[in-house]
Enzyme design. Structure first.
Site, PDB file in Angstrom:
ATOM      1  N   ASP A 151       4.863  -7.383   9.490  1.00  0.00           N
ATOM      2  CA  ASP A 151       5.976  -7.129  10.414  1.00  0.00           C
ATOM      3  C   ASP A 151       6.003  -8.152  11.542  1.00  0.00           C
ATOM      4  O   ASP A 151       7.074  -8.596  11.961  1.00  0.00           O
ATOM      5  CB  ASP A 151       5.842  -5.711  11.004  1.00  0.00           C
ATOM      6  N   ASP A 159       0.580  -4.737  12.418  1.00  0.00           N
ATOM      7  CA  ASP A 159       1.007  -5.005  11.047  1.00  0.00           C
ATOM      8  C   ASP A 159       1.365  -6.489  10.936  1.00  0.00           C
ATOM      9  O   ASP A 159       2.384  -6.942  11.467  1.00  0.00           O
ATOM     10  CB  ASP A 159       2.224  -4.118  10.711  1.00  0.00           C
ATOM     11  N   ARG A 182       0.837  -1.203   0.000  1.00  0.00           N
ATOM     12  CA  ARG A 182       0.000   0.000   0.000  1.00  0.00           C
ATOM     13  C   ARG A 182       0.868   1.248   0.000  1.00  0.00           C
ATOM     14  O   ARG A 182       1.800   1.351   0.801  1.00  0.00           O
ATOM     15  CB  ARG A 182      -0.893   0.023   1.256  1.00  0.00           C
ATOM     16  N   THR A 211      -1.659   7.395  -0.042  1.00  0.00           N
ATOM     17  CA  THR A 211      -2.989   7.217  -0.669  1.00  0.00           C
ATOM     18  C   THR A 211      -3.687   5.958  -0.160  1.00  0.00           C
ATOM     19  O   THR A 211      -4.891   5.816  -0.323  1.00  0.00           O
ATOM     20  CB  THR A 211      -2.849   7.088  -2.190  1.00  0.00           C
TER      21      THR A 211
HETATM   22  C1  PRP Z   1      -1.286  -5.083   4.357  1.00  0.00           C
HETATM   23  C2  PRP Z   1      -2.049  -6.390   4.472  1.00  0.00           C
HETATM   24  C3  PRP Z   1      -2.923  -6.389   3.253  1.00  0.00           C
HETATM   25  C4  PRP Z   1      -3.211  -4.929   3.055  1.00  0.00           C
HETATM   26  C5  PRP Z   1      -4.599  -4.642   3.513  1.00  0.00           C
HETATM   27  O1  PRP Z   1      -0.248  -5.218   3.482  1.00  0.00           O
HETATM   28  O2  PRP Z   1      -1.214  -7.508   4.552  1.00  0.00           O
HETATM   29  O3  PRP Z   1      -2.306  -6.937   2.106  1.00  0.00           O
HETATM   30  O4  PRP Z   1      -2.271  -4.198   3.846  1.00  0.00           O
HETATM   31  O5  PRP Z   1      -4.893  -3.305   3.365  1.00  0.00           O
HETATM   32  P1  PRP Z   1      -6.012  -2.757   2.389  1.00  0.00           P
HETATM   33  O6  PRP Z   1      -7.223  -3.610   2.606  1.00  0.00           O
HETATM   34  O7  PRP Z   1      -6.209  -1.351   2.867  1.00  0.00           O
HETATM   35  O8  PRP Z   1      -5.501  -2.813   0.992  1.00  0.00           O
HETATM   36  P2  PRP Z   1       0.896  -4.116   3.273  1.00  0.00           P
HETATM   37  O9  PRP Z   1       0.524  -3.183   2.178  1.00  0.00           O
HETATM   38  O10 PRP Z   1       1.225  -3.515   4.593  1.00  0.00           O
HETATM   39  O11 PRP Z   1       2.104  -4.959   2.712  1.00  0.00           O
HETATM   40  P3  PRP Z   1       2.954  -6.110   3.440  1.00  0.00           P
HETATM   41  O12 PRP Z   1       2.020  -7.284   3.700  1.00  0.00           O
HETATM   42  O13 PRP Z   1       3.986  -6.426   2.418  1.00  0.00           O
HETATM   43  O14 PRP Z   1       3.510  -5.558   4.721  1.00  0.00           O
END
Ligand code: PRP
Length: 208
Positions: free
Chosen positions: A203, A200, A104, A108
């Site tokens: 993490d 998270d 993400r 945004t």
């Molecule tokens: C997190 C999570 C989802 C997403 C959900 O990933 O694992 O994939 O956010 O958010 P959304 O519904 O608002 O799209 P992140 O972007 O943090 O990436 P990562 O898993 O690589 O840490």
């Protein structure tokens, strides 16, 4: 019409969700628990897989039986979806595995695509899209778009925890896709984290 939503209230699933939420849970236990809860919830999400009737010989006679006939694909949204794969592969070792890399944009909150690798036979598969977190719903909506563009026809979304807004968005944009969850929280904070959520997931899984 909004898509179907299943929030599983099984006590074992709820206990594991409590462990995932608990901030005192360390990385190793977090990984193990995510895998276990994925096995339990994954079995429920696979309820719609195609089957056929057959007959097996028991040591004492013949018994009617049911076996699955449809290939299954588990598609993990990177990174956090990787934490669900061990438990799902334990459930179904022969399943095909796909990966969708999204992160993400921190301002945004829109998903940015960086990697896609899907099984070749995806259009014949019962596809389980795996991402433990459904926050704004942007990543799930984009992943479902990617799967449908690749001709996947039967898809369910397997998440563990969601915000109401994310559920509503997926239901609105992909009403044909059932959603399986262990919990739904009321809100998102300004950074797009599910509140109270579990932090998270990426993490906590990977100790980053
Ligand atoms: C997190 C999570 C989802 C997403 C959900 O990933 O694992 O994939 O956010 O958010 P959304 O519904 O608002 O799209 P992140 O972007 O943090 O990436 P990562 O898993 O690589 O840490």
């Amino acid at each position: 019409m909004a898509g179907k939503l299943f929030v599983c209230d099984h006590p074992l699933i709820q206990e594991k969700l409590a462990t995932l939420r608990d901030r005192s849970t360390g990385h190793e236990e977090f990984r193990r628990t995510m895998s276990q809860v994925s096995t339990l919830l994954g079995a429920e999400a696979l309820r719609g897989v195609r089957t056929r009737k057959t007959v097996v010989r028991t040591p004492l006679g013949k018994s009617p039986a049911t076996v699955t006939t449809q290939p299954v694909a588990f598609v993990a949204v990177l990174r956090a979806g990787l934490g669900m794969l061990p438990g799902l592969q334990h459930l179904l070792p022969q399943a095909h595995i796909g990966h969708i890399g999204l992160y993400r944009n921190e301002e945004t909150l829109n998903p940015v695509r960086y990697y896609v690798r899907l099984p070749k036979n995806i259009k014949d598969c019962f596809v389980v899209l795996c991402d433990p977190m459904l926050a704004t719903g942007g990543s799930a909506v984009e992943s479902l778009h990617i799967l449908k563009t690749d001709k996947a026809r039967q898809i369910v979304l397997l998440s563990l925890i969601a915000a109401k807004a994310g559920v509503a968005r997926v239901q609105r944009e992909h009403p044909d896709v059932p959603i399986y969850l262990a919990g739904v929280d009321a809100s998102l904070n300004r950074s797009g984290f599910i509140m109270p959520g579990l932090g998270d997931a990426g993490d906590r899984l990977f100790a980053t």
